[in-house]
Design an enzyme around this catalytic site. Structure first.
Site, PDB file in Angstrom:
ATOM      1  N   GLU A   1      -9.642  -0.973  -1.958  1.00 33.26           N
ATOM      2  CA  GLU A   1      -9.346   0.430  -1.606  1.00 33.26           C
ATOM      3  C   GLU A   1      -9.455   1.321  -2.845  1.00 33.26           C
ATOM      4  OE1 GLU A   1      -5.638  -0.231   0.479  1.00 33.26           O
ATOM      5  OE2 GLU A   1      -6.755  -1.265   2.036  1.00 33.26           O
TER       6      GLU A   1
ATOM      7  N   HIS B   1      -8.372  -3.497  -6.494  1.00 27.69           N
ATOM      8  CA  HIS B   1      -8.275  -3.628  -5.027  1.00 27.69           C
ATOM      9  C   HIS B   1      -9.436  -2.858  -4.404  1.00 27.69           C
ATOM     10  CE1 HIS B   1      -6.857  -3.195  -0.918  1.00 27.69           C
ATOM     11  NE2 HIS B   1      -6.059  -4.217  -1.152  1.00 27.69           N
TER      12      HIS B   1
ATOM     13  N   GLU C   1     -10.922 -11.040  -1.745  1.00 23.07           N
ATOM     14  CA  GLU C   1     -10.640 -10.210  -0.575  1.00 23.07           C
ATOM     15  C   GLU C   1     -11.950  -9.625  -0.042  1.00 23.07           C
ATOM     16  OE1 GLU C   1      -6.311  -8.832  -0.501  1.00 23.07           O
ATOM     17  OE2 GLU C   1      -7.439  -7.324  -1.578  1.00 23.07           O
TER      18      GLU C   1
ATOM     19  N   LYS D   1       0.857  -1.200   0.000  1.00 23.46           N
ATOM     20  CA  LYS D   1       0.000   0.000   0.000  1.00 23.46           C
ATOM     21  C   LYS D   1       0.894   1.252   0.000  1.00 23.46           C
ATOM     22  CE  LYS D   1      -3.356  -2.773   2.415  1.00 23.46           C
ATOM     23  NZ  LYS D   1      -4.676  -2.835   2.972  1.00 23.46           N
TER      24      LYS D   1
ATOM     25  N   SER E   1      -6.451  -9.710   6.264  1.00 26.75           N
ATOM     26  CA  SER E   1      -5.875  -9.966   7.584  1.00 26.75           C
ATOM     27  C   SER E   1      -5.177 -11.320   7.694  1.00 26.75           C
ATOM     28  CB  SER E   1      -6.944  -9.796   8.671  1.00 26.75           C
ATOM     29  OG  SER E   1      -7.454  -8.471   8.647  1.00 26.75           O
TER      30      SER E   1
HETATM   31  C1  PEP Z   1      -4.771  -6.075   1.135  1.00 31.01           C
HETATM   32  O1  PEP Z   1      -4.468  -4.894   1.188  1.00 31.01           O
HETATM   33  O2  PEP Z   1      -4.883  -6.620   0.029  1.00 31.01           O
HETATM   34  C2  PEP Z   1      -4.985  -6.813   2.381  1.00 31.01           C
HETATM   35  C3  PEP Z   1      -5.433  -8.025   2.303  1.00 31.01           C
HETATM   36  O3  PEP Z   1      -4.703  -6.149   3.561  1.00 31.01           O
HETATM   37  P1  PEP Z   1      -4.613  -6.798   5.042  1.00 31.01           P
HETATM   38  O4  PEP Z   1      -3.786  -8.078   4.912  1.00 31.01           O
HETATM   39  O5  PEP Z   1      -3.924  -5.762   5.865  1.00 31.01           O
HETATM   40  O6  PEP Z   1      -5.993  -7.096   5.480  1.00 31.01           O
END
Ligand code: PEP
Length: 252
Positions: free
Chosen positions: A98, A96, A168, A11, A214
């Site tokens: 985000e 993604h 995700e 990120k 996570s």
């Molecule tokens: C990600 O940014 O793709 C992600 C899975 O973040 P995190 O592992 O911090 O949840």
């Protein structure tokens, strides 16, 4: 026939100097390993050249976190796939959550970016996943299938296995809440079922589906045991070399 693939999404962390130190540590830690697992890192744009140089000939893959769909033009602040490929980048995250949530990327934009990856010679890592509200309403499967259809609808069957899919769930990203191995497996099976129903059989057999949300050293092994989980896209835990290496070890 599907090798596990662990990718660290940094990120907006690690500028060039820190990225170089981290890549060097990763390179030393993974040197001479029995490469049963594919590994990659996705640094911010500015750190890509340092990481590409540092990881040359190591087999560790370098991914960008985003690209613009056009080759070039009046798009202030943007970077094209061609520029990334020219800088030695091999993969690119697309869609993604985000990007979808904070930067307004729609399914249509995500589709354009998948095609921009192919045009420029980058391998897409296509992220899909439902929000908490969508899961609570029981719509998680239809949301994920809609995202897949929108992004891959015009991709030729023989190109699909070069896309890494990353499931995700948005509610699990950066929240410390991981999907349970069974919850994740259930959605991965849905995604593989969609691939089976949409393309010839080799596509579902050979397309990798990562889990993201996570993932940590402590929960990676349980997730990686699931038959349809082919690796992980890791955010927070990928910023610490020791923890990232534990996740890689858990996948092997
Ligand atoms: C990600 O940014 O793709 C992600 C899975 O973040 P995190 O592992 O911090 O949840």
């Amino acid at each position: 026939m599907r090798r596990k693939f662990i990718v660290g999404n940094w990120k907006m962390h690690k500028g060039p100097a820190e990225a170089d130190t981290f890549a060097d540590a990763l390179k030393r830690a993974l040197a001479g390993r029995d490469a049963a697992v594919d590994v990659g890192v996705a640094p911010p744009f500015l750190s890509l050249p340092a990481v590409v140089a540092r990881l040359k000939h190591t087999g560790i893959q370098v991914a960008a976190q985003n690209l613009h769909a056009e080759i070039q033009g009046a798009y202030t602040g943007e970077v094209s796939g061609e520029m990334l490929r020219g800088a030695g980048v091999a993969y690119c995250l697309v869609g993604h959550s985000e990007r979808r949530q904070l930067f307004g990327e729609t399914d249509a934009v995500v589709e354009k970016k998948v095609h921009a990856c192919f045009r420029s010679g980058l391998l897409p890592i296509l992220c899909v996943g439902e929000t908490l509200a969508e899961r609570e309403a029981g719509h998680e499967r239809e949301v994920v299938v809609r995202q897949l259809q929108a992004a891959l609808g015009k991709v030729q069957a023989d190109q699909v296995p070069s896309v890494t899919l990353a499931y995700e769930p948005v509610w699990a990203i950066g929240t410390g809440k991981t999907a349970s191995p069974l919850q994740a497996q259930e959605m991965h099976a849905t995604i593989r079922g969609w691939l089976e129903a949409t393309y010839p059989a080799f596509v579902a057999r050979s397309t990798r589906i990562q889990y993201g949300g996570s993932v940590k050293g402590a929960n990676a092994a349980e997730l990686m045991k699931m038959p349809d989980i082919d690796g992980a896209l890791v955010g927070g835990a990928a910023l610490n070399a020791e923890e990232f290496l534990q996740i890689i070890a858990a996948a092997g």
